[in-house]
Design an enzyme around this catalytic site. Sequence first.
Site, PDB file in Angstrom:
ATOM      1  N   LYS A   1      14.871  51.590  34.278  1.00  0.00           N
ATOM      2  CA  LYS A   1      15.779  52.419  35.085  1.00  0.00           C
ATOM      3  C   LYS A   1      16.518  53.438  34.212  1.00  0.00           C
ATOM      4  O   LYS A   1      16.539  54.629  34.504  1.00  0.00           O
ATOM      5  CB  LYS A   1      16.815  51.539  35.812  1.00  0.00           C
ATOM      6  CG  LYS A   1      16.218  50.463  36.705  1.00  0.00           C
ATOM      7  CD  LYS A   1      17.282  49.627  37.402  1.00  0.00           C
ATOM      8  CE  LYS A   1      18.144  48.783  36.489  1.00  0.00           C
ATOM      9  NZ  LYS A   1      17.422  47.678  35.823  1.00  0.00           N
TER      10      LYS A   1
ATOM     11  N   ARG B   1      23.322  46.781  43.939  1.00  0.00           N
ATOM     12  CA  ARG B   1      22.697  45.510  43.566  1.00  0.00           C
ATOM     13  C   ARG B   1      22.917  44.426  44.600  1.00  0.00           C
ATOM     14  O   ARG B   1      22.430  43.316  44.432  1.00  0.00           O
ATOM     15  CB  ARG B   1      23.305  45.031  42.242  1.00  0.00           C
ATOM     16  CG  ARG B   1      22.591  45.541  41.014  1.00  0.00           C
ATOM     17  CD  ARG B   1      23.456  45.180  39.828  1.00  0.00           C
ATOM     18  NE  ARG B   1      22.712  44.741  38.704  1.00  0.00           N
ATOM     19  CZ  ARG B   1      22.451  45.522  37.640  1.00  0.00           C
ATOM     20  NH1 ARG B   1      22.825  46.766  37.622  1.00  0.00           N
ATOM     21  NH2 ARG B   1      21.806  45.023  36.626  1.00  0.00           N
TER      22      ARG B   1
ATOM     23  N   ARG C   1      15.078  46.338  22.367  1.00  0.00           N
ATOM     24  CA  ARG C   1      15.833  47.554  22.701  1.00  0.00           C
ATOM     25  C   ARG C   1      17.057  47.747  21.804  1.00  0.00           C
ATOM     26  O   ARG C   1      17.767  46.816  21.484  1.00  0.00           O
ATOM     27  CB  ARG C   1      16.296  47.447  24.150  1.00  0.00           C
ATOM     28  CG  ARG C   1      17.285  48.518  24.553  1.00  0.00           C
ATOM     29  CD  ARG C   1      17.566  48.498  26.008  1.00  0.00           C
ATOM     30  NE  ARG C   1      18.100  47.235  26.471  1.00  0.00           N
ATOM     31  CZ  ARG C   1      18.330  46.976  27.748  1.00  0.00           C
ATOM     32  NH1 ARG C   1      18.054  47.869  28.672  1.00  0.00           N
ATOM     33  NH2 ARG C   1      18.835  45.822  28.097  1.00  0.00           N
TER      34      ARG C   1
ATOM     35  N   ARG D   1      22.713  45.495  22.752  1.00  0.00           N
ATOM     36  CA  ARG D   1      23.652  45.044  23.781  1.00  0.00           C
ATOM     37  C   ARG D   1      23.954  43.562  23.653  1.00  0.00           C
ATOM     38  O   ARG D   1      23.077  42.769  23.391  1.00  0.00           O
ATOM     39  CB  ARG D   1      23.070  45.342  25.179  1.00  0.00           C
ATOM     40  CG  ARG D   1      23.392  46.741  25.639  1.00  0.00           C
ATOM     41  CD  ARG D   1      22.682  47.171  26.885  1.00  0.00           C
ATOM     42  NE  ARG D   1      22.638  46.205  27.976  1.00  0.00           N
ATOM     43  CZ  ARG D   1      22.079  46.470  29.147  1.00  0.00           C
ATOM     44  NH1 ARG D   1      21.544  47.658  29.378  1.00  0.00           N
ATOM     45  NH2 ARG D   1      22.058  45.559  30.096  1.00  0.00           N
TER      46      ARG D   1
ATOM     47  N   ARG E   1      20.219  37.273  34.044  1.00  0.00           N
ATOM     48  CA  ARG E   1      20.154  38.599  34.688  1.00  0.00           C
ATOM     49  C   ARG E   1      18.905  38.709  35.567  1.00  0.00           C
ATOM     50  O   ARG E   1      18.946  39.292  36.654  1.00  0.00           O
ATOM     51  CB  ARG E   1      20.166  39.704  33.618  1.00  0.00           C
ATOM     52  CG  ARG E   1      21.558  39.904  33.016  1.00  0.00           C
ATOM     53  CD  ARG E   1      21.511  40.627  31.673  1.00  0.00           C
ATOM     54  NE  ARG E   1      20.823  41.880  31.716  1.00  0.00           N
ATOM     55  CZ  ARG E   1      20.309  42.493  30.633  1.00  0.00           C
ATOM     56  NH1 ARG E   1      20.425  41.934  29.433  1.00  0.00           N
ATOM     57  NH2 ARG E   1      19.690  43.638  30.755  1.00  0.00           N
TER      58      ARG E   1
END
Length: 219
Positions: A13, A88, A127, A161, A172
């Site tokens: 996203k 969400r 990431r 993160r 998640r």
Amino acid sequence: MNIVLLGPPGGGKGTQAKRLEDRFGLKQLSTGDMLRAAVAAGTDTGKKAKAVMDAGGLVSDDIIIAMIDERLSQADCRSGAIFDGFPRTAAQAEALDRLLASRGSRLDHAIELKADEEVLVQRIAGRYSCKRCGAGYHDHFQRPKTDGVCDACGGSEFVRRDDDKPDTVRARLEAYRLQTAPILPYYERQALLTRLDGMATMDEVTGQLEALLRKPVKR
Ligand code: AP5
Ligand code: MG
């Protein structure tokens, strides 16, 4: 034009929203980025959100909807927005429709980026982003041109993160399955939903998004 980008953690996203921002003159509104900024700034919202984010759960609808309402009132959202990671929940989806309608606007597309769980975990594990400008990278899929130097700003410090730890990623993914995936039919019923293959390469996904957004919207 207003677009919702839906999809699980690691679905792409944020990557795609950034690419579409310039090409279509739209503003990326990532509720995750807004919350991380609030946590870093130590605001009331940040204090309330931190524990929930660290556990991989969803921050309360009231906080999220108020944040988007405030953001949509700013001038840079006038020509439209790419909602990244919002809505969400069903309550957020209905609130977005109301917020847009109250500004004489509406949603044009809801796009789901689908990918296999195994791949998502691999993407999230690799990431990182530039500490100075936020440009996103990946250990395998998106390395900077020169190792250790940000392509966008030349920065040399990178961050990962807090919620990208394996246990939090599992929570998640579960939150996506249980609370967010059930809102897809809401958009399907309005003929706004397009499902794209988020397993394709980043450039292929961008190409599919561009083709979709260039088509005239049927009302
Ligand atoms: P948020 O920041 O929205 O995180 P998320 O939904 O878990 O999604 P990610 O940002 O992890 O994934 P992404 O789809 O953006 O993938 P990316 O492009 O980076 O939310 C964080 C937390 O905030 C939530 O858990 C919740 O607590 C809270 N929150 C946020 N919004 C909320 C809301 N509306 N309501 C309640 N709570 C909320 O890609 C991942 C990696 O893969 C990158 O390294 C990228 O380089 C790579 N990659 C991307 N696409 C490809 C591809 N096609 N091929 C290969 N690699 C790829
Ligand atoms: Mg993201």
